[in-house]
Motif scaffolding. Structure first.
Motif, PDB file in Angstrom:
ATOM      1  N   ASN A  23       1.072  -1.019  -0.080  1.00  0.00           N
ATOM      2  CA  ASN A  23       0.133  -0.013  -0.056  1.00  0.00           C
ATOM      3  C   ASN A  23       0.746   1.156  -0.096  1.00  0.00           C
ATOM      4  O   ASN A  23       2.137   1.292   0.759  1.00  0.00           O
ATOM      5  N   THR A  24       0.626   2.207  -0.675  1.00  0.00           N
ATOM      6  CA  THR A  24       1.453   3.559  -0.835  1.00  0.00           C
ATOM      7  C   THR A  24       1.421   4.309   0.442  1.00  0.00           C
ATOM      8  O   THR A  24       2.064   5.312   0.896  1.00  0.00           O
ATOM      9  N   TYR A  41      -0.247  -2.881   6.235  1.00  0.00           N
ATOM     10  CA  TYR A  41      -1.362  -2.993   5.677  1.00  0.00           C
ATOM     11  C   TYR A  41      -1.884  -4.510   5.348  1.00  0.00           C
ATOM     12  O   TYR A  41      -1.260  -4.986   4.432  1.00  0.00           O
ATOM     13  N   GLU A  56      -4.651  -7.508   4.709  1.00  0.00           N
ATOM     14  CA  GLU A  56      -6.239  -7.766   4.312  1.00  0.00           C
ATOM     15  C   GLU A  56      -6.434  -9.010   4.043  1.00  0.00           C
ATOM     16  O   GLU A  56      -5.584  -9.898   3.764  1.00  0.00           O
TER      17      GLU A  56
END
Length: 70
Positions: free
Chosen positions: A9-10, A15, A17
């Motif tokens: 993720n930028t 992050y 999921e």
């Protein structure tokens, strides 16, 4: 039992999921942003935020996994 996987993720370094049927859980474990969100059928249903306590990241990750397995 479904699990959370780390995703690039930028915006966030940590992050995670996971997807379990129509349910998707996103867990963010950055220094100033500790939260998880639950989406069902594309709509956000739950959002839980945690403070900067020492055990907040572990607790958030644990509850995110429980939410995914419901």
């Amino acid at each position: 039992m479904a699990g959370l996987k780390k995703v690039e993720n930028t915006t966030f370094k940590e992050y995670h999921e996971g997807i379990n049927g129509p349910r998707r859980v996103v867990c963010v474990l950055d220094d100033h942003c500790v939260r998880y969100m639950v989406f069902e059928n594309g709509r956000q249903r739950i959002r839980r935020e945690y403070g900067n306590e020492p055990d907040a990241k572990g607790r958030c990750f644990e509850y995110a996994i429980k939410a995914l397995d419901k």
